[in-house]
Design an enzyme around this catalytic site. Structure first.
Site, mmCIF file in Angstrom:
data_model
loop_
_atom_site.group_PDB
_atom_site.id
_atom_site.type_symbol
_atom_site.label_atom_id
_atom_site.label_comp_id
_atom_site.label_asym_id
_atom_site.label_seq_id
_atom_site.Cartn_x
_atom_site.Cartn_y
_atom_site.Cartn_z
ATOM 1 C CD GLU A 1 -31.581 -3.928 3.988
ATOM 2 O OE1 GLU A 1 -30.543 -3.951 4.690
ATOM 3 O OE2 GLU A 1 -32.069 -2.883 3.537
ATOM 4 C CG HIS B 1 -25.893 -2.269 5.155
ATOM 5 N ND1 HIS B 1 -26.245 -3.563 4.827
ATOM 6 C CD2 HIS B 1 -27.071 -1.577 5.235
ATOM 7 C CE1 HIS B 1 -27.561 -3.643 4.705
ATOM 8 N NE2 HIS B 1 -28.085 -2.453 4.959
ATOM 9 C CD GLU B 2 -27.637 2.039 6.305
ATOM 10 O OE1 GLU B 2 -28.364 2.486 5.389
ATOM 11 O OE2 GLU B 2 -27.978 1.083 7.029
ATOM 12 C CG HIS C 1 -29.039 0.586 1.422
ATOM 13 N ND1 HIS C 1 -29.758 -0.350 0.713
ATOM 14 C CD2 HIS C 1 -29.063 0.171 2.722
ATOM 15 C CE1 HIS C 1 -30.192 -1.295 1.533
ATOM 16 N NE2 HIS C 1 -29.780 -1.005 2.759
#
Length: 289
Positions: free
Chosen positions: A218, A140-141, A144
Site C-alpha cells: 500500500e 493508486h489503483e 497496484h
C-alpha cells in the site's frame, strides 16, 4: 514479471531447503515426502492461482460492478479518460473501468494480467471526492496493476500455503510418534487432529506475513498515486478517507486491493491489509521533504 518469477523460484527453493532441514532434524525419511510435497504444491498454489485467474469475474459478481463500455455522462467519461492516461504513463494496457454501488469511499483493482486488469470505484467515491482526490485514488489503483501486486500476492499466498501444509504434517507426524511411540509410519486419529491444529496455527502466522506484505504494498501504491496525480492530491485523498471512512463493505475477495481496508487496534492491526491512514499520509509527507 521476470523479477517476480525469479523471486517466486528463490522462495520456493528456500521453502524446500527449510523443509529438508526440518525433516532431517525430526528424523523423517525424505523419500517418504515426495508425495507430500507434490500434494502441498498442488493444494498450496491451486487455490491461489485459480482465485487470481478468476479475480475479475469474482470481483464483478461480488460487488455488482458494471463495466463502462460507453460513457453515459461526463463523470464516466472523465473516469475512462483518467484511467487511460495513467495507464499510458506507466505502460500497461487499458484496464476495464467499472462502478459499483457502495456508500463508502473506496476503489479496487484486480486481474491476473497487468495488461487486462479491472479498476472499479464506488458510487460513494464519486459522490464524496473531488476530481483531484479521485484522480489520486485511480493512480493508486493503477500503481497496484503496474506493480503486478495481484500476481505477487497470489504467488506469496501459494508459497505460504505450501509451507503450512508441509510443516504441519512433518511436525504433526513427529508429535504423534512421541505421543504414541509409533515410529512405523502408521497414523492414527490423533495425528489428523494434531495436523488440523498445526495448520490453523501455522496458517495464522502465514496470514500475518501476508498482511504485512500487503501493508508494504500500500505504501508503494500510494507513491505510485503521488507520481501519477501529484503528491498533494494523494495526501488530500487519504485525508478525505480519514474524514469519510466508515467500515469497508468490499467483499473479502477484493478488500486487500481496495484503497481503504478498515481500521484496527492492538493485535488486530497485524491482520489488516492496509496501514493506518495516518501512517500513509506521514510517509507521503516525509518523502516530499
Amino acid at each position: 514479471m521476470l523479477t517476480r518469477i525469479v523471486l517466486f523460484a528463490i522462495t520456493n527453493i528456500a521453502v524446500l531447503i527449510l523443509a529438508s532441514i526440518v525433516m532431517s532434524l525430526l528424523g523423517v525419511n525424505p523419500t517418504q515426502m515426495s508425495g507430500l510435497l507434490v500434494m502441498a504444491l498442488i493444494l498450496g498454489f491451486g487455490g491461489s492461482l485459480i482465485s487470481l485467474l478468476m479475480s475479475k469475474a469474482i470481483a464483478k459478481h461480488t460487488t455488482g460492478a458494471y463495466v463502462i463500455e460507453q460513457p453515459r455522462n461526463p463523470s464516466q467519461r472523465w473516469l475512462l479518460d483518467t484511467v487511460r492516461r495513467q495507464a499510458e504513463i506507466v505502460g500497461i494496457g487499458m484496464p476495464e473501468v467499472a462502478i459499483y454501488e457502495g456508500p463508502e469511499i473506496n476503489a479496487f483493482a484486480t486481474g491476473a494480467d497487468r495488461n487486462n486488469a479491472l479498476v472499479a470505484v464506488s458510487t460513494g467515491l464519486l459522490q464524496n471526492m473531488s476530481q483531484d482526490e479521485a484522480e489520486a485514488v485511480l493512480g493508486h489503483e493503477i500503481a497496484h496493476v503496474a506493480n503486478g501486486d495481484m500476481v505477487t500476492m497470489a504467488l506469496l499466498q501459494g508459497v505460504l500455503n505450501t509451507f503450512v501444509i508441509v510443516l504441519a504434517r512433518v511436525v504433526g507426524g513427529f508429535i504423534d510418534s512421541l505421543l504414541s511411540g509409533n515410529r512405523g509410519g502408521g497414523r492414527g486419529v490423533a495425528y489428523y487432529g494434531i495436523v488440523l491444529v498445526l495448520e490453523l496455527l501455522f496458517g495464522l502466522f502465514a496470514t500475518i506475513i501476508t498482511m504485512w506484505f500487503s501493508r508494504r504494498r500500500e505504501f508503494r501504491a500510494d507513491e505510485g498515486g503521488a507520481y501519477l496525480a501529484g503528491r498533494n492530491k494523494m495526501i488530500a485523498a487519504l485525508e478525505r478517507l480519514g474524514i469519510n471512512h466508515g467500515q469497508s463493505t468490499l467483499p473479502t475477495q477484493v478488500q486487500a486491493f481496495g484503497i481503504y481496508g478498515g481500521i484496527g487496534e492492538g493485535l488486530r492491526k497485524l491482520f489488516l491489509s492496509h496501514p493506518p491512514l495516518s501512517e500513509r499520509i506521514a510517509a507521503l509527507r516525509m518523502a516530499r521533504e
